[in-house]
Design a protein around this motif. Structure first.
Motif, short mmCIF file in Angstrom:
data_model
loop_
_atom_site.label_atom_id
_atom_site.label_comp_id
_atom_site.label_asym_id
_atom_site.label_seq_id
_atom_site.Cartn_x
_atom_site.Cartn_y
_atom_site.Cartn_z
N LEU A 124 0.83 -1.21 0.00
CA LEU A 124 0.00 0.00 0.00
C LEU A 124 0.86 1.26 0.00
O LEU A 124 0.42 2.32 -0.45
N TRP A 125 2.08 1.14 0.48
CA TRP A 125 2.95 2.30 0.65
C TRP A 125 3.90 2.50 -0.53
O TRP A 125 4.77 3.37 -0.48
N ARG A 126 3.73 1.71 -1.57
CA ARG A 126 4.61 1.84 -2.73
C ARG A 126 3.81 2.26 -3.96
O ARG A 126 2.94 1.52 -4.42
N CYS A 127 4.12 3.41 -4.49
CA CYS A 127 3.49 3.90 -5.71
C CYS A 127 4.21 3.29 -6.91
O CYS A 127 5.44 3.24 -6.95
N ALA A 128 3.44 2.83 -7.89
CA ALA A 128 4.03 2.18 -9.07
C ALA A 128 4.89 3.14 -9.88
O ALA A 128 5.76 2.71 -10.63
#
Length: 221
Positions: free
Chosen positions: A112-116
């Motif tokens: 959830l804390w990693r943006c693509a």
């Protein structure tokens, strides 16, 4: 003159087919790339909305205060600084949990804390080339500090978790890098923003720099 045939095709016919395929690939690959980028942008917005919902659940359990925690980047930076010589936020960062840890009881996941679209901006890489190896920035902010998103820990820690703006205007989270839009001479790029009322939107007007509470010098130094 008869042309040699290969599996039913003449050499010329085969070259024509290859040329057509090459042209189509040149036309379609950029389209596919843009579609993939749009999907990543949409995914990032959805993740921020989920973080907003979880943060609201925390606040509902904590007298409507923001999570008493610091951004992962604050914890990361404080770990390489003599905290006793810095301001109250840095001193608190050494002992306080990160926002990720604070929200973990609400069943958030690491993904959830990693943006693509997360990637470290070249400026950061250049600035940190002279730093010790332990402080070298990796290709993404997630890999470096543990999250793609920044958190308003100045309000959370130093202002008792009480927001200064209405919930529809108070920015709680934003992307670290401005990767959701092209950079221009007047705008370094666009970021996704998460507001305290849990709505998220793309910041195309540089609201982040004026609305998101920046670390005041007295807080840090």
């Amino acid at each position: 003159m008869n042309m040699k045939r290969t599996n039913g095709f003449t050499v010329i016919e085969l070259l024509v087919v290859i040329s057509i395929v090459s042209v189509l690939a040149a036309i379609l690959f950029p389209v596919f790339g843009k579609a993939k980028g749009s999907a990543h942008d949409s995914s990032c917005i959805q993740q921020l909305r989920q973080i907003g919902i979880v943060s609201a659940m925390y606040s509902a359990d904590s007298d409507d205060r923001l999570p008493y925690a610091v951004a992962p980047s604050t914890k990361f930076n404080a770990s390489f600084t003599a905290a006793q010589e810095r301001g109250p936020l840095f001193k608190a960062a050494v002992n306080l949990p990160t926002i990720i840890s604070a929200l973990a009881p609400y069943r958030t996941t690491n993904s959830l804390w990693r943006c693509a679209q997360d990637r470290v901006e070249p400026g950061f890489l250049a600035e940190n080339e002279v730093l010790p190896p332990a402080w070298q920035w990796k290709p993404t902010y997630y890999e470096t500090v543990g999250a793609s998103y920044d958190y308003d820990d100045v309000t959370a820690v130093l202002r008792g978790g009480q927001m200064r703006l209405p919930s529809s205007q108070a920015i709680l989270f934003c992307d670290y890098p401005a990767v959701h839009g092209p950079a221009t001479a007047t705008n370094l790029g666009d970021r996704n923003l998460l507001f305290a009322d849990t709505h998220a939107q793309l910041d195309t007007k540089n609201l982040w720099s004026t609305n998101f509470v920046p670390p005041a010098s007295g807080d840090w130094f």
